[in-house]
Design an enzyme around this catalytic site. Structure first.
Site, PDB file in Angstrom:
ATOM      1  N   PRO A 125       0.825  -1.152   0.101  1.00 33.84           N
ATOM      2  CA  PRO A 125       0.040  -0.050  -0.119  1.00 33.84           C
ATOM      3  C   PRO A 125       0.839   1.215  -0.085  1.00 33.84           C
ATOM      4  CG  PRO A 125      -0.769  -1.491   1.630  1.00 33.84           C
ATOM      5  CD  PRO A 125       0.796  -1.946   1.249  1.00 33.84           C
ATOM      6  N   GLU A 171       1.779  -7.689   8.203  1.00 33.60           N
ATOM      7  CA  GLU A 171       1.674  -6.287   8.072  1.00 33.60           C
ATOM      8  C   GLU A 171       2.960  -5.788   7.245  1.00 33.60           C
ATOM      9  OE1 GLU A 171      -1.195  -6.717   9.943  1.00 33.60           O
ATOM     10  OE2 GLU A 171      -0.689  -4.851   9.343  1.00 33.60           O
ATOM     11  N   ARG A 193      -0.938  -8.851 -21.153  1.00 34.16           N
ATOM     12  CA  ARG A 193      -1.686  -8.517 -22.056  1.00 34.16           C
ATOM     13  C   ARG A 193      -0.842  -7.537 -23.021  1.00 34.16           C
ATOM     14  NH1 ARG A 193      -6.905  -8.793 -21.752  1.00 34.16           N
ATOM     15  NH2 ARG A 193      -7.555  -6.917 -22.926  1.00 34.16           N
ATOM     16  N   ASP A 206      -4.519   1.162 -31.322  1.00 32.79           N
ATOM     17  CA  ASP A 206      -5.008   2.328 -32.362  1.00 32.79           C
ATOM     18  C   ASP A 206      -6.290   2.884 -31.717  1.00 32.79           C
ATOM     19  OD1 ASP A 206      -4.291   0.581 -35.352  1.00 32.79           O
ATOM     20  OD2 ASP A 206      -2.955   1.760 -33.662  1.00 32.79           O
TER      21      ASP A 206
END
Ligand SMILES: COc1ccccc1CNc1ccc(C(N)=O)cn1
Length: 253
Positions: free
Chosen positions: A89, A116, A154, A169
């Site tokens: 985080p 933690e 991807r 595009d």
């Protein structure tokens, strides 16, 4: 791309190696995903990987030695210099440009923290980049690691069925700082709901303009921050300005 995840729960990675596009990327060898479990590098009888924080405070931390030994094994396994990324985080917010750059790395080691987090000395001496998938706390870094791997996969040429260039595009999608336009498929009508006629018209220019207008309009409605960014870089061209103005007029009365 070769990725090794340091995790106490290696089986979780089946969520990406076992399904869909990422499974196929692994099967075709475009992507490799391995796990190294720090618990396998403990030396005590109880195979301890966590301990209480110095200075007090709630929860436990991941110990240094098992992590360093697991990192060493991961580097040997990969055999080439690897970028070390820590999902936390406290990291920088992950976005598409960051994913596109990270996807060009030949080898990566992702540290999935539990409890933690990890002892800061591992971060200081071994971590190259710290990334967060959003401002919320999860029970471990495995899901963030898999989110990053999925997004990177991807971007590997050959992983996506449709031509990557088609995605590049297209004005919409996260690559061009605009939200995507609405999409429809068969049947043309269901429960009295019809597909917008323009999409059935076969007029490719009209379809292109409609999709661009919808992408601009949705971005204006839902993500003014993205639109603001797009209006400065690269800026809206005259067609985009006209289409957005038209959309705003139609959605302001
Ligand atoms: C309390 O948990 C931690 C504390 C510190 C580091 C890692 C963890 C593991 N949890 C994570 C990890 C990443 C993200 C994120 N937003 O990317 C959310 N949670």
């Amino acid at each position: 791309m070769n990725v090794t995840v340091l995790t106490l729960f290696p089986e979780m990675l089946q969520a990406i190696t076992g399904y869909g596009i990422t499974r196929r990327a692994v099967e075709t060898g475009l992507l490799t995903v391995n796990a190294v479990n720090p618990r396998d590098y403990t030396t005590d009888r109880h195979r301890t990987v966590d301990d209480r924080p110095f200075g007090g405070g709630p929860g436990m931390l991941m110990k240094v030695e098992p992590l360093l030994a697991a990192l060493k094994a991961a580097r040997e396994q990969l055999g080439v210099p690897a970028r070390v990324v820590y999902l936390t985080p406290q990291g920088r917010k992950l976005d598409q440009p960051a994913v596109d750059r990270l996807a060009t790395e030949p080898a990566m080691i992702l540290i999935a923290g539990r409890y933690e987090g990890i002892d800061e000395r591992v971060v200081a001496t071994e971590v190259d980049e710290q990334w967060s998938i959003g401002d919320y706390v999860l029970s471990g870094g495995e899901l963030p690691a898999m989110v990053m791997i999925d997004a990177m996969a991807r971007r590997i040429p050959g992983v996506l069925g449709h031509q990557d260039s088609a995605e590049q595009d297209s004005f919409s999608g996260t690559l061009a700082n605009l939200l995507d336009c609405p999409h429809y498929t068969r049947p043309e009508e269901v429960n009295g709901l019809r597909v917008p006629e323009v999409l059935l018209s076969g007029h490719h220019e009209a379809i292109r303009r409609w999709r661009l207008k919808q992408a601009l309009g949705r971005t204006w409605q839902r993500r003014p921050d993205l639109l603001e960014a797009r209006q400065h870089s690269p800026g809206l061209n005259s067609e985009e300005q006209d289409l957005l103005a038209e959309y705003i007029r139609e959605h302001s009365e």
